[in-house]
Motif scaffolding. Structure first.
Motif, PDB file in Angstrom:
ATOM      1  N   LEU A  30     -16.450   3.670   1.774  1.00  0.00           N
ATOM      2  CA  LEU A  30     -17.403   2.888   0.981  1.00  0.00           C
ATOM      3  C   LEU A  30     -16.770   2.247  -0.252  1.00  0.00           C
ATOM      4  O   LEU A  30     -17.457   1.582  -1.025  1.00  0.00           O
ATOM      5  N   SER A  31     -15.470   2.467  -0.430  1.00  0.00           N
ATOM      6  CA  SER A  31     -14.748   1.897  -1.586  1.00  0.00           C
ATOM      7  C   SER A  31     -15.417   2.260  -2.907  1.00  0.00           C
ATOM      8  O   SER A  31     -15.656   1.399  -3.754  1.00  0.00           O
ATOM      9  N   ILE A  32     -15.726   3.552  -3.041  1.00  0.00           N
ATOM     10  CA  ILE A  32     -16.277   4.038  -4.305  1.00  0.00           C
ATOM     11  C   ILE A  32     -15.342   5.121  -4.843  1.00  0.00           C
ATOM     12  O   ILE A  32     -14.637   5.773  -4.075  1.00  0.00           O
ATOM     13  N   PRO A  33     -15.327   5.314  -6.146  1.00  0.00           N
ATOM     14  CA  PRO A  33     -14.448   6.334  -6.724  1.00  0.00           C
ATOM     15  C   PRO A  33     -14.767   7.727  -6.181  1.00  0.00           C
ATOM     16  O   PRO A  33     -15.928   8.050  -5.890  1.00  0.00           O
ATOM     17  N   LEU A  34     -13.738   8.541  -6.050  1.00  0.00           N
ATOM     18  CA  LEU A  34     -13.905   9.897  -5.547  1.00  0.00           C
ATOM     19  C   LEU A  34     -14.842  10.707  -6.438  1.00  0.00           C
ATOM     20  O   LEU A  34     -15.670  11.471  -5.938  1.00  0.00           O
ATOM     21  N   SER A  35     -14.755  10.518  -7.745  1.00  0.00           N
ATOM     22  CA  SER A  35     -15.639  11.251  -8.661  1.00  0.00           C
ATOM     23  C   SER A  35     -17.103  10.879  -8.427  1.00  0.00           C
ATOM     24  O   SER A  35     -17.989  11.742  -8.466  1.00  0.00           O
ATOM     25  N   THR A  36     -17.366   9.627  -8.144  1.00  0.00           N
ATOM     26  CA  THR A  36     -18.727   9.180  -7.832  1.00  0.00           C
ATOM     27  C   THR A  36     -19.201   9.788  -6.522  1.00  0.00           C
ATOM     28  O   THR A  36     -20.349  10.239  -6.415  1.00  0.00           O
ATOM     29  N   THR A  37     -18.311   9.835  -5.557  1.00  0.00           N
ATOM     30  CA  THR A  37     -18.633  10.440  -4.267  1.00  0.00           C
ATOM     31  C   THR A  37     -19.054  11.888  -4.464  1.00  0.00           C
ATOM     32  O   THR A  37     -20.067  12.331  -3.917  1.00  0.00           O
ATOM     33  N   TYR A  38     -18.284  12.631  -5.256  1.00  0.00           N
ATOM     34  CA  TYR A  38     -18.627  14.029  -5.509  1.00  0.00           C
ATOM     35  C   TYR A  38     -19.979  14.159  -6.206  1.00  0.00           C
ATOM     36  O   TYR A  38     -20.730  15.095  -5.923  1.00  0.00           O
ATOM     37  N   ASN A  39     -20.317  13.236  -7.086  1.00  0.00           N
ATOM     38  CA  ASN A  39     -21.627  13.288  -7.752  1.00  0.00           C
ATOM     39  C   ASN A  39     -22.761  13.128  -6.738  1.00  0.00           C
ATOM     40  O   ASN A  39     -23.763  13.847  -6.792  1.00  0.00           O
ATOM     41  N   TYR A  40     -22.611  12.186  -5.821  1.00  0.00           N
ATOM     42  CA  TYR A  40     -23.618  12.012  -4.771  1.00  0.00           C
ATOM     43  C   TYR A  40     -23.695  13.254  -3.894  1.00  0.00           C
ATOM     44  O   TYR A  40     -24.780  13.745  -3.581  1.00  0.00           O
ATOM     45  N   VAL A  41     -22.541  13.753  -3.481  1.00  0.00           N
ATOM     46  CA  VAL A  41     -22.491  14.909  -2.586  1.00  0.00           C
ATOM     47  C   VAL A  41     -23.155  16.125  -3.229  1.00  0.00           C
ATOM     48  O   VAL A  41     -23.891  16.860  -2.561  1.00  0.00           O
ATOM     49  N   LYS A  42     -22.935  16.334  -4.518  1.00  0.00           N
ATOM     50  CA  LYS A  42     -23.569  17.469  -5.211  1.00  0.00           C
ATOM     51  C   LYS A  42     -25.085  17.385  -5.126  1.00  0.00           C
ATOM     52  O   LYS A  42     -25.762  18.391  -4.889  1.00  0.00           O
ATOM     53  N   VAL A  43     -25.637  16.204  -5.311  1.00  0.00           N
ATOM     54  CA  VAL A  43     -27.090  16.018  -5.229  1.00  0.00           C
ATOM     55  C   VAL A  43     -27.576  16.256  -3.797  1.00  0.00           C
ATOM     56  O   VAL A  43     -28.588  16.919  -3.575  1.00  0.00           O
ATOM     57  N   PHE A  44     -26.837  15.727  -2.819  1.00  0.00           N
ATOM     58  CA  PHE A  44     -27.216  15.932  -1.424  1.00  0.00           C
ATOM     59  C   PHE A  44     -27.201  17.410  -1.048  1.00  0.00           C
ATOM     60  O   PHE A  44     -28.098  17.889  -0.348  1.00  0.00           O
ATOM     61  N   ILE A  45     -26.195  18.134  -1.503  1.00  0.00           N
ATOM     62  CA  ILE A  45     -26.103  19.564  -1.196  1.00  0.00           C
ATOM     63  C   ILE A  45     -27.247  20.326  -1.873  1.00  0.00           C
ATOM     64  O   ILE A  45     -27.885  21.178  -1.246  1.00  0.00           O
ATOM     65  N   ALA A  46     -27.512  20.010  -3.122  1.00  0.00           N
ATOM     66  CA  ALA A  46     -28.595  20.688  -3.850  1.00  0.00           C
ATOM     67  C   ALA A  46     -29.943  20.497  -3.162  1.00  0.00           C
ATOM     68  O   ALA A  46     -30.813  21.361  -3.229  1.00  0.00           O
ATOM     69  N   ASN A  47     -30.102  19.368  -2.487  1.00  0.00           N
ATOM     70  CA  ASN A  47     -31.358  19.059  -1.806  1.00  0.00           C
ATOM     71  C   ASN A  47     -31.297  19.294  -0.298  1.00  0.00           C
ATOM     72  O   ASN A  47     -32.192  18.881   0.431  1.00  0.00           O
ATOM     73  N   LYS A  48     -30.222  19.931   0.148  1.00  0.00           N
ATOM     74  CA  LYS A  48     -30.020  20.303   1.559  1.00  0.00           C
ATOM     75  C   LYS A  48     -30.011  19.100   2.497  1.00  0.00           C
ATOM     76  O   LYS A  48     -30.421  19.186   3.648  1.00  0.00           O
ATOM     77  N   PHE A  49     -29.535  17.968   1.986  1.00  0.00           N
ATOM     78  CA  PHE A  49     -29.332  16.802   2.837  1.00  0.00           C
ATOM     79  C   PHE A  49     -27.931  16.824   3.423  1.00  0.00           C
ATOM     80  O   PHE A  49     -27.681  16.219   4.460  1.00  0.00           O
ATOM     81  N   LEU A  50     -27.002  17.479   2.754  1.00  0.00           N
ATOM     82  CA  LEU A  50     -25.657  17.716   3.263  1.00  0.00           C
ATOM     83  C   LEU A  50     -25.333  19.190   3.090  1.00  0.00           C
ATOM     84  O   LEU A  50     -25.888  19.856   2.207  1.00  0.00           O
ATOM     85  N   GLU A  51     -24.424  19.681   3.926  1.00  0.00           N
ATOM     86  CA  GLU A  51     -23.894  21.037   3.813  1.00  0.00           C
ATOM     87  C   GLU A  51     -22.380  20.936   3.832  1.00  0.00           C
ATOM     88  O   GLU A  51     -21.829  20.017   4.443  1.00  0.00           O
TER      89      GLU A  51
END
Length: 80
Positions: free
Chosen positions: A34-55
């Motif tokens: 997606l050509s986005i910074p890795l730090s931004t990716t981790y921010n999205y992933v943290k939210v997804f994990i907290a909401n059980k959208f990703l594991e």
């Protein structure tokens, strides 16, 4: 488009990367696709994990779709 809508669009793009050929993705792979910074990716992933959208698979260190997306998929299937 407002910033919140841009963020929503990016979140949808992240979830849309997962398919039959890409059942697990690393943060680095998401970032590169997606050509986005890795730090931004981790921010999205943290939210997804907290909401059980990703594991996170602790063995591969990659992410896969989570239980709440499964639940939404079941509801969607029942509507069709």
């Amino acid at each position: 488009m407002g910033k919140s809508f841009v963020s929503l669009e990016k979140a949808i793009q992240i979830l849309s990367l997962f398919d039959a050929q890409n059942r697990e993705l690393s943060a680095q792979e998401i970032s590169e696709k997606l050509s986005i910074p890795l730090s931004t990716t981790y921010n999205y992933v943290k939210v997804f994990i907290a909401n059980k959208f990703l594991e996170k698979n602790e063995i591969t260190n990659k992410f896969c779709l989570g239980f709440n997306l499964f639940k939404l998929g079941i509801l969607a299937a029942k509507n069709n």
